[in-house]
Write an enzyme that holds these catalytic residues in place. Structure first.
Site, PDB file in Angstrom:
ATOM      1  N   CYS A 188       0.823  -1.229  -0.015  1.00 56.27           N
ATOM      2  CA  CYS A 188      -0.095   0.027  -0.098  1.00 56.27           C
ATOM      3  C   CYS A 188       0.833   1.339  -0.123  1.00 56.27           C
ATOM      4  O   CYS A 188       0.441   2.202  -0.605  1.00 56.27           O
ATOM      5  CB  CYS A 188      -1.027   0.039   1.315  1.00 56.27           C
TER       6      CYS A 188
ATOM      7  N   HIS B 137      -1.860   1.115   6.732  1.00 57.07           N
ATOM      8  CA  HIS B 137      -2.172   1.443   5.439  1.00 57.07           C
ATOM      9  C   HIS B 137      -1.870   2.913   5.025  1.00 57.07           C
ATOM     10  O   HIS B 137      -1.389   3.608   5.885  1.00 57.07           O
ATOM     11  CB  HIS B 137      -3.850   1.290   5.185  1.00 57.07           C
TER      12      HIS B 137
ATOM     13  N   ASP C 134      -7.751   5.364  -3.315  1.00 56.22           N
ATOM     14  CA  ASP C 134      -7.204   4.224  -2.709  1.00 56.22           C
ATOM     15  C   ASP C 134      -6.715   3.313  -3.711  1.00 56.22           C
ATOM     16  O   ASP C 134      -7.719   2.550  -4.055  1.00 56.22           O
ATOM     17  CB  ASP C 134      -8.016   3.455  -1.607  1.00 56.22           C
TER      18      ASP C 134
END
Length: 640
Positions: A204, A246, A261
């Site tokens: 991520c 994250h 995202d």
């Protein structure tokens, strides 16, 4: 000064005046020199980029042009105009007290109201159809050399900041794979943009860093936002503390900040195999902040882009709606907490959707112990855990696709089970008629509710049937004597024009599933399950026999008035009364043969003795010119 277009199709991205002085001696010597008639005419007003280049002007008036020394930076079309990008970005950056540029922090005009107002899944008005051509193009762009050339290629079809961000988003979501091993090892080198382009794998942090870098190259302001997430490995009700797990991005478009995202937009990790699968998810592109907060909690509350912002405790306790909840058209669910408790052995969940939707549920991995009924815009589920304990309740929705997706998950705690509620294992979903059964050709049911109560163990269910539709029904219970062979014998089906009636007789007290199937007569294949009723009877004296067995020649419009019991008493004269269409003769055959006569009212009537036989048949002659009789009904005779 003049630039010519050549085969390389150059563009001018920035005009820099490096040195500008009046060479006075030269000017004095040559200022009165007449213009060279063969020289190209001077262009006033500066230089203009050619082709798709970016236009910039430096005003050069009159004789001021004479003696001015210019340095022009020229780039081939496929190269990235770095300097212009820096200037373009600088307009959107703030300058701190040390003179350093930094992204503008989110303010009041960036925030959205909480909770969600149901207006849109996005934080700005979007028509995804406008991206179809761009999405196709961006998904097919390949890496040739470096990051700047990749961005330059993506921008060939992007004509606004929104389209630039979209092209970068689509490329990353379709080309970068989540690297589970590198994420676990926390290999920082693997998360650098150059390494990501080589391996096309990252975690991520790498996704967010690559997205930010590509946006900045393209001149779009973008920041990486670290925080907590309800992603892979998340357990309902868990607390968050310590290191952030994250990272995602915020991009500045049309005067305000928006959230994306790309990690979760690219695919998912299978919890059982820990393997990544590309599965594009549109939900996480410019997601409405009131929805984004359900599974993303940033380190800085300002990046929630919400008014009011949510606390970490609220984030932990709030209901977690998976992205598919909204992708499938869901609007809300009750209860709004992820941990629910039974009341008197029952828990109820309702979902509101923006369109008719098919649902199913699982309790600890099994489709049992619940009544799920469909509504025009949603569903209602009553769950009855079989014993006290903690259960995992999952709800799935079908939406417009052919696949059921998990949209909601609860932890269900039952302190005391209702032992009087035992639902049949064969009670499938949905229970009761709905928009779906109407869509499948069953209309105007006599019993619109999913549960039918009977005191004497008998009931009659009727509904309209569209032309060309065949109906099949079967009865299922957990206790005998209903077996696979007799599950249709406790139902007798009658047809009157476009109306179907199901006469049901229960073999004993208890709860039974009356399952209803349909099939288009002209189409091959099997009957399709549509819905079922739950039939309940508490009368322990109930002990109805099966109905007579019908054969293929039993016409869809035939009607049986008597005898309805499929088991006849021995040594008795039993009356028969039927309405039969399109037959020339009818008879009853036991030890002997007894003809039936056609009454003025249109019924075939007569009687038959059951003496000396174990089976009795009703037979018809369809054509008076033929002598072959067909079996249409079969009765058993009780042993003496």
């Amino acid at each position: 000064m003049e630039l010519k277009k050549d085969s390389n199709a150059v563009s001018i991205d920035m005009l820099l005046i490096v040195h500008s002085e009046k060479r006075r001696a030269a000017q004095g010597a040559h200022s009165d020199r007449p213009a060279d008639p063969g020289a190209p005419p001077q262009r006033r007003g500066g230089l203009q980029g050619v082709g798709n280049g970016i236009r910039r002007w430096q005003k050069l008036e009159g004789n001021d042009l004479c003696g001015t020394q210019l340095t022009v930076e020229v780039h081939p079309r496929d190269a990235m105009p770095q300097l212009f990008k820096k200037f373009s970005l600088a307009k959107r950056l703030q300058v701190d007290k040390n003179g350093n540029t930094r992204p503008r922090q989110p303010g009041g005009k960036d925030t959205h109201a909480y909770p969600w107002d149901r207006s849109s899944l996005k934080s700005m008005p979007l028509d995804l159809r406008q991206f179809e051509k761009l999405d196709t193009y961006a998904s097919q762009v390949t890496v040739k050399s470096g990051l700047e050339e990749l961005v330059s290629d993506l921008l060939q079809e992007a004509h606004s900041d929104l389209e630039i961000v979209r092209a970068i988003w689509i490329w990353i979501c379709h080309h970068i794979e989540y690297d589970i091993e590198a994420a676990q090892e926390k290999d920082r080198q693997a998360f650098k943009p150059t390494a990501i382009l080589q391996t096309q794998k990252t975690n991520c942090d790498g996704y967010a860093g690559l997205f930010e870098r590509m946006c900045r190259i393209a001149g779009v302001q973008c920041v990486t936002v670290p925080g907590y997430s309800k992603g892979f490995g998340y357990q309902l009700g868990q607390s968050f503390s310590g290191e952030f797990d994250h990272a995602w991005n915020a991009v500045f478009l049309e005067g305000r900040w928006h959230l994306v995202d790309s990690t979760w937009g690219s695919g998912l990790v299978d919890s059982s195999t820990s393997k990544f699968t590309f599965l594009y998810n549109e939900f996480y592109f410019l997601t409405h902040p009131a929805l984004f907060i359900e599974d993303h909690f940033p380190d800085n509350k300002n990046w929630q882009l919400l008014k009011p912002p949510q606390s970490l405790r609220q984030f932990e306790n709030n209901m977690y709606h998976k992205s598919e909840f909204y992708n499938k058209g869901m609007l809300s669910a009750q209860p709004q907490t992820s941990i629910i408790k039974t009341v008197n052995g029952k828990a109820t969940v309702t979902i509101e959707s923006c369109a008719p939707t098919l649902f199913m549920f699982m309790l600890n991995g099994k489709q049992e112990h619940g009544l799920l009924s469909l509504r025009k815009n949603g569903m209602k589920l009553d769950v009855y855990p079989p014993t006290a304990g903690t259960y995992k309740l999952q709800i799935f929705a079908k939406g417009n696709s052919e696949i059921y997706s998990s949209v909601l998950e609860y932890t269900l705690k039952c302190h005391c089970a209702d032992m009087d509620v035992r639902l049949p294992a064969e009670l499938h979903q949905p229970v009761g008629p709905s928009w779906f059964s109407e869509q499948m050709g069953i209309t105007k049911p006599s019993h619109p509710e999913p549960v039918i109560y009977t005191s004497d163990g008998r009931c009659s269910v009727s509904f309209g049937v569209e032309e060309g539709i065949s109906v099949l029904a079967s009865l299922h219970g957990d206790d005998g004597p209903v077996t696979e062979e007799t599950q249709r014998r406790y139902i007798f089906q009658l047809h009157r024009e476009k109306q179907t009636e199901l006469k049901v007789q229960l073999p004993h007290a208890g709860k039974f599933a009356l399952k209803i199937f349909v099939k288009k007569r002209q189409e091959p294949g099997n009957y399709l399950f549509v819905f079922n009723y739950l039939i309940c009877c508490t009368n322990t004296k109930v002990n109805w026999p099966v109905f007579p067995e019908s054969f293929g020649n039993w016409g869809v419009d035939n009607e049986l008035l008597e005898p309805l019991s499929g088991v006849l008493p021995a040594n008795r004269n039993v009356p028969f009364k039927l309405k039969l269409h399109g037959v020339a003769k009818a008879l009853v055959k036991g030890q002997d043969t007894w003809p039936l006569t056609l009454s003025p009212e249109g019924y075939w009537e007569g009687s038959c003795s059951t003496a000396g036989c174990r089976e009795v048949y009703v037979m018809v002659l369809e054509n008076a010119n033929h002598s072959f009789y067909s079996y249409i009904l079969k009765y058993q005779v009780n042993a003496q």
